[in-house]
Every structure is written in C-alpha cells, then in structure tokens.
Design a protein around this motif. Structure first.
Motif, PDB file in Angstrom:
ATOM      1  N   ALA A   1       4.687 -34.405   6.910  1.00 16.54           N
ATOM      2  CA  ALA A   1       4.576 -35.783   6.448  1.00 16.54           C
ATOM      3  C   ALA A   1       5.475 -36.007   5.249  1.00 16.54           C
ATOM      4  N   THR A   2       6.010 -37.207   5.137  1.00 17.12           N
ATOM      5  CA  THR A   2       6.797 -37.591   3.974  1.00 17.12           C
ATOM      6  C   THR A   2       5.863 -38.084   2.871  1.00 17.12           C
ATOM      7  N   ARG A   3       6.394 -38.232   1.673  1.00 13.91           N
ATOM      8  CA  ARG A   3       5.600 -38.755   0.549  1.00 13.91           C
ATOM      9  C   ARG A   3       5.074 -40.156   0.870  1.00 13.91           C
ATOM     10  N   ALA A   4       5.897 -40.986   1.487  1.00 12.08           N
ATOM     11  CA  ALA A   4       5.452 -42.342   1.821  1.00 12.08           C
ATOM     12  C   ALA A   4       4.255 -42.296   2.766  1.00 12.08           C
ATOM     13  N   GLU A   5       4.284 -41.395   3.738  1.00 13.15           N
ATOM     14  CA  GLU A   5       3.187 -41.307   4.702  1.00 13.15           C
ATOM     15  C   GLU A   5       1.924 -40.760   4.061  1.00 13.15           C
ATOM     16  N   ILE A   6       2.067 -39.855   3.114  1.00 13.53           N
ATOM     17  CA  ILE A   6       0.909 -39.370   2.364  1.00 13.53           C
ATOM     18  C   ILE A   6       0.296 -40.514   1.554  1.00 13.53           C
ATOM     19  N   CYS A   7       1.144 -41.379   0.991  1.00 14.95           N
ATOM     20  CA  CYS A   7       0.648 -42.528   0.245  1.00 14.95           C
ATOM     21  C   CYS A   7      -0.093 -43.507   1.154  1.00 14.95           C
ATOM     22  N   VAL A   8       0.423 -43.723   2.361  1.00 15.66           N
ATOM     23  CA  VAL A   8      -0.249 -44.611   3.319  1.00 15.66           C
ATOM     24  C   VAL A   8      -1.652 -44.092   3.619  1.00 15.66           C
ATOM     25  N   VAL A   9      -1.769 -42.803   3.869  1.00 18.57           N
ATOM     26  CA  VAL A   9      -3.076 -42.222   4.178  1.00 18.57           C
ATOM     27  C   VAL A   9      -3.998 -42.271   2.961  1.00 18.57           C
ATOM     28  N   ALA A  10      -3.458 -42.039   1.771  1.00 20.41           N
ATOM     29  CA  ALA A  10      -4.270 -42.132   0.555  1.00 20.41           C
ATOM     30  C   ALA A  10      -4.796 -43.554   0.360  1.00 20.41           C
ATOM     31  N   CYS A  11      -3.967 -44.545   0.674  1.00 24.23           N
ATOM     32  CA  CYS A  11      -4.431 -45.934   0.617  1.00 24.23           C
ATOM     33  C   CYS A  11      -5.519 -46.171   1.663  1.00 24.23           C
ATOM     34  N   ALA A  12      -5.305 -45.655   2.874  1.00 21.49           N
ATOM     35  CA  ALA A  12      -6.294 -45.832   3.939  1.00 21.49           C
ATOM     36  C   ALA A  12      -7.652 -45.289   3.524  1.00 21.49           C
ATOM     37  N   GLU A  13      -7.663 -44.157   2.831  1.00 19.96           N
ATOM     38  CA  GLU A  13      -8.918 -43.527   2.426  1.00 19.96           C
ATOM     39  C   GLU A  13      -9.744 -44.431   1.500  1.00 19.96           C
ATOM     40  N   ALA A  14      -9.112 -45.367   0.826  1.00 14.09           N
ATOM     41  CA  ALA A  14      -9.854 -46.268  -0.063  1.00 14.09           C
ATOM     42  C   ALA A  14     -10.874 -47.089   0.712  1.00 14.09           C
ATOM     43  N   TRP A  15     -10.609 -47.359   1.994  1.00 14.29           N
ATOM     44  CA  TRP A  15     -11.521 -48.184   2.807  1.00 14.29           C
ATOM     45  C   TRP A  15     -12.492 -47.355   3.641  1.00 14.29           C
ATOM     46  N   ARG A  16     -12.445 -46.048   3.536  1.00 15.45           N
ATOM     47  CA  ARG A  16     -13.327 -45.213   4.361  1.00 15.45           C
ATOM     48  C   ARG A  16     -14.789 -45.555   4.086  1.00 15.45           C
ATOM     49  N   GLY A  17     -15.528 -45.806   5.152  1.00 10.83           N
ATOM     50  CA  GLY A  17     -16.954 -46.077   5.030  1.00 10.83           C
ATOM     51  C   GLY A  17     -17.303 -47.494   4.639  1.00 10.83           C
ATOM     52  N   ASP A  18     -16.322 -48.381   4.533  1.00  8.36           N
ATOM     53  CA  ASP A  18     -16.612 -49.747   4.103  1.00  8.36           C
ATOM     54  C   ASP A  18     -17.309 -50.581   5.176  1.00  8.36           C
ATOM     55  N   GLY A  19     -17.128 -50.226   6.429  1.00 13.51           N
ATOM     56  CA  GLY A  19     -17.780 -50.989   7.487  1.00 13.51           C
ATOM     57  C   GLY A  19     -17.111 -52.330   7.736  1.00 13.51           C
ATOM     58  N   GLU A  20     -17.902 -53.297   8.169  1.00 15.33           N
ATOM     59  CA  GLU A  20     -17.357 -54.575   8.619  1.00 15.33           C
ATOM     60  C   GLU A  20     -17.147 -55.528   7.444  1.00 15.33           C
ATOM     61  N   ILE A  21     -16.092 -55.279   6.688  1.00 15.81           N
ATOM     62  CA  ILE A  21     -15.668 -56.178   5.626  1.00 15.81           C
ATOM     63  C   ILE A  21     -14.173 -56.429   5.796  1.00 15.81           C
ATOM     64  N   LEU A  22     -13.670 -57.411   5.059  1.00 16.71           N
ATOM     65  CA  LEU A  22     -12.244 -57.710   5.126  1.00 16.71           C
ATOM     66  C   LEU A  22     -11.467 -56.731   4.253  1.00 16.71           C
TER      67      LEU A  22
END
Length: 250
Positions: free
Chosen positions: A3-24
């Motif tokens: 993975a590139t640094r940019a792709e690691i950043c994308v996944v790190a951002c994605a993790e912020a929403w883990r477990g949030d459920g049905e929200i915007l």
C-alpha cells in the motif's frame, strides 16, 4: 499487495466511521471522502453517503462519478436536522489545530488585521457541538499543529468544558488523521494523544511536526495497512484515476 501512504491514509480515515451504524458520513477532502465510501463498501454498510451534494446514493460511488441509483434527497434543511440531532459524523479539515482540538478555518494572524483570510467559521461551531467530529489534515506541520489557534472555528475539549455540561453534552471529537499519523483525545484533560504512526514514519518525525506536547503512551503501533480487498476497492472501484495522490504524494 503493498500500500502507498495515500492508501494507508484512506483506510485510517475509514476507520473513523467504524461502528457508527446508520448515520450520515460527511467528509471533506479526497482521502476523507474515499475513506467514508470505503467504510460503507467494506466494514460499515449501514453508513449513509452522498454524491458530494444533496443526493443520498444507493451505493458508495467512485470519486467524481455521477450519483447512480439514488435512495433519497438531502436538502440543506434536512442536513441541518441531522447535524442538530447528532445523526452525522463529519470529518472536516483544519488550517490550524491545537492540543485540545480547537480548530481554525477562518483567518491566520491577528483578528483585527489577519495575514490571510480563509473560509470563515462556516459550520464548524455547530458541527463540533452537535455531532461527532473528526479531522483529516493532508500535511502535518508546526504551522498546522499549533500551541494556540488564531481563531476558534471548531470547538475543542477545553472550550467545550467551559460551556458547561448542558451546552456541551453532545460534543464528541473522535479522531485526527494526517499524512504522518493518527491521533485521538483519550486523555483525562481531553488533549491530543498519538495513537499510531503510518508505516515508514518515526515517532520523532511526528513530534517534530507538532507545535505542542503530545501525549504518548508507551510504544506507538503502526497504523494498520489496507487489506487486499480494501486496496482493490480503492484502486479499481472508488479512485481508479488516482486522485488520492493529489493530497498525499507516494
């Protein structure tokens, strides 16, 4: 697959929403938007995502693509309802951020005669007081991670505490993701803590790019790397044009 640094950043951002459920999931910035859509397509399918405008899409769409199938319309008044009722988790940007999570997107320099005029406070006060808020900062430096922000746009933990429990009961700063590392505010006084460093980044490098003292609890782990499936979704589905590299060079 590596993975590139940019792709690691994308996944790190994605993790912020883990477990949030049905929200915007509301995101600002390329890697942040890709992160929200990646989360929906992989580990958090209940998330609601938009086309970047007022359309709720049936599926997370590629960056810059038309909406495709639409599940609903989200005019501004409805968007504000979600904010006011905590049904949105926003990942904003910041021109300055301090150790307690106060952020500035308004002006740089003295308020009476600023050196630079930026966006204005916009929705940052309401976002940070009313619904979960995280931050994506593509280039960490001491110009951005500062001892004191010049203008408070987004409300940090120290200022929220000063408002009292009734006014700040929904204040919820979650995560800060940069091109170097991931941070949270899991300290007794709500100050910033280093959670992980991206592969290839040293803790000292993060400290050198931070204009205040960070809380560091023991050995700092690496930010998790994308799975092969996540890399496939990023590269082939969400961002085949590689627009993520405009934010984070690899």
């Amino acid at each position: 697959m590596s993975a590139t640094r940019a792709e690691i950043c994308v996944v790190a951002c994605a993790e912020a929403w883990r477990g949030d459920g049905e929200i915007l999931a509301a995101a600002m910035g390329t890697c942040s938007i890709l992160g929200a859509r990646l989360a929906r397509l992989t580990f958090d399918p209940g998330l609601l995502t938009t086309d970047g405008g007022a359309l709720l899409t049936a599926e997370a769409v590629p960056f810059g693509a038309p909406a495709g199938a639409v599940e609903g319309w989200l005019p501004f008044r409805e968007h504000l309802w979600l904010v006011q009722n905590g049904r949105r988790h926003v990942m904003m940007g910041a021109s300055q951020i301090d150790k307690h999570g106060n952020t500035n997107i308004s002006a740089i320099g003295d308020w009476a005669r600023p050196k630079s005029q930026l966006l204005g406070v916009r929705g940052a006060p309401g976002n940070t007081i009313c619904n979960p808020t995280s931050y994506w900062i593509p280039k960490q430096s001491t110009r951005v991670f500062v001892p004191k922000v010049d203008v408070v746009s987004g409300v940090g933990h120290d200022r929220a505490a000063g408002l009292g429990p009734q006014a700040a009961r929904f204040h919820d700063l979650r995560r800060v993701v940069t091109d170097l590392a991931v941070f949270d505010f899991g300290t007794p006084d709500g100050s910033m803590r280093l959670v992980s460093v991206h592969p290839g980044v040293e803790v000292e490098q993060v400290k050198a790019a931070t204009g205040f003292d960070l809380t560091i609890d023991g050995d700092v782990p690496e930010t998790r790397r994308p799975t092969d499936e996540e890399l496939r979704v990023i590269r082939e589905v969400l961002d085949p044009k590689g627009l993520r590299y405009r934010e984070v060079k690899s």
